[in-house]
Scaffold this active site. Structure first.
Site, short mmCIF file in Angstrom:
data_model
loop_
_atom_site.label_atom_id
_atom_site.label_comp_id
_atom_site.label_asym_id
_atom_site.label_seq_id
_atom_site.Cartn_x
_atom_site.Cartn_y
_atom_site.Cartn_z
N GLN A 35 0.81 -1.21 0.00
CA GLN A 35 0.00 0.00 0.00
C GLN A 35 0.85 1.27 0.00
O GLN A 35 0.44 2.30 -0.53
CB GLN A 35 -0.94 0.00 1.21
CG GLN A 35 -2.00 1.10 1.18
CD GLN A 35 -2.83 1.09 -0.10
OE1 GLN A 35 -3.31 0.04 -0.52
NE2 GLN A 35 -3.00 2.25 -0.73
N HIS A 37 3.66 1.69 -1.70
CA HIS A 37 3.96 1.95 -3.12
C HIS A 37 2.73 2.54 -3.82
O HIS A 37 2.84 3.50 -4.59
CB HIS A 37 4.30 0.63 -3.84
CG HIS A 37 5.60 0.00 -3.42
ND1 HIS A 37 5.67 -1.26 -2.90
CD2 HIS A 37 6.87 0.47 -3.47
CE1 HIS A 37 6.93 -1.56 -2.65
NE2 HIS A 37 7.68 -0.53 -2.98
N GLY A 149 9.33 7.27 -1.03
CA GLY A 149 8.82 7.23 0.34
C GLY A 149 9.88 7.67 1.34
O GLY A 149 11.07 7.45 1.15
N SER A 188 8.67 -4.26 1.41
CA SER A 188 8.59 -5.54 0.70
C SER A 188 9.20 -6.66 1.54
O SER A 188 8.79 -7.82 1.44
CB SER A 188 9.30 -5.43 -0.65
OG SER A 188 8.70 -4.43 -1.44
#
Length: 282
Positions: A35, A37, A149, A188
């Site tokens: 979420q 990304h 991010g 990830s």
């Protein structure tokens, strides 16, 4: 959704749809999309005429061959997520050869010392690899805006430095960290955690939140000692580093300056799975 596996066809496509006024937003990823990304992509979609997403596990930024081998690769599932988000997203999913053309080596960069702090100390050559792939992707996509991010805050500062030093015409936009329900920063690598490990990892944000409370009242040395002691209570955790640093230079703070912005950074190994997080302190 348009998918390109080669840079030549991607560049031809982008050239065909580009106008003097149009904007291209770009979100570079290594896949295993979550979420966090998707939030970057949603911001790009709202601010640009075209959004390009890349999925490429870049070998030159891994100094650990085992980490590279185990990095999650979920292209089929990622494509579905992108298609559900917006079928007009342009996906670039190149091979190693398409990017490196048979020469899988990093370019050398000078990031004015940003590369020598934190991640740079523990991952030799990592930021040369990051600079190499980001610069090549920018040259291929030629984005107006690129979105990163803030979980990888050091990387964000290094990309800004690389763009400035190389005179690249792209705006770098940092976006807030997305967190799971227990406040673990989305990554990830979280996919490699067991359910119990994922639950236990909630302590990382709990510690950072307490650091933020302590920062106005206690010395950085005393706070660092407290962090070390709290993580040592869990035998599954190993603290790689914790530091309070100047946001601009990333140099560790020994004496606070009211005119500077500070941030706490942490890297933790949970049964050899490496997680990082950060929080703004003022």
């Amino acid at each position: 959704m348009p998918i390109f596996y080669g840079k030549a066809s991607l560049m031809e496509h982008l050239k065909s749809i580009k106008t003097a006024q149009s904007t291209i937003g770009f979100v570079p990823t290594m896949g295993a999309l979550h979420q966090g990304h998707l939030a970057l992509m949603q911001k790009s979609l709202s601010e640009n005429d075209t959004t390009v997403v890349s999925i490429f596990v870049n070998p030159t930024q891994f100094n650990n061959a085992e980490d590279l081998a185990k990095y999650p690769r979920t292209l089929e599932a990622d494509v579905k997520k992108l298609d559900n988000l917006d079928p007009k997203i342009v996906l670039y999913a190149p091979s190693v050869d398409d990017i490196y053309e048979g020469n899988v080596e990093s370019q050398s960069f000078n990031f004015d010392g940003l590369e020598n702090q934190m991640e740079g100390k523990f991952r030799p050559g990592h930021f040369d690899g990051v600079g190499t792939i980001v610069k090549r992707l920018f040259e291929i996509v030629e984005p107006t805006n690129a979105y990163f991010g803030e979980k990888d805050f050091q990387q964000l500062q290094i990309v800004k430095k690389m763009v400035s030093k190389n005179g690249l015409k792209v705006n770098i936009i940092g976006c807030p960290i997305h967190r799971e329900s227990n406040h673990l920063a989305m990554s990830s690598r979280n996919e490699r955690l067991s359910v119990n490990e994922r639950n236990e990892a909630a302590i990382i944000f709990q510690i950072l939140s307490t650091v933020k409370e302590k920062f106005p009242k206690e010395s950085t040395a005393k706070i660092s000692e407290w962090v070390q002691k709290n993580l040592e209570k869990n035998p599954n955790f190993a603290l790689e580093y914790f530091t309070i640093a100047d946001e601009a230079t990333l140099l560790s703070c020994s004496r606070k300056d009211k005119n500077k912005k500070y941030r706490a950074f942490i890297a933790v190994l949970i049964n050899n799975i490496r997680l990082i997080d950060t929080i703004s302190l003022n």
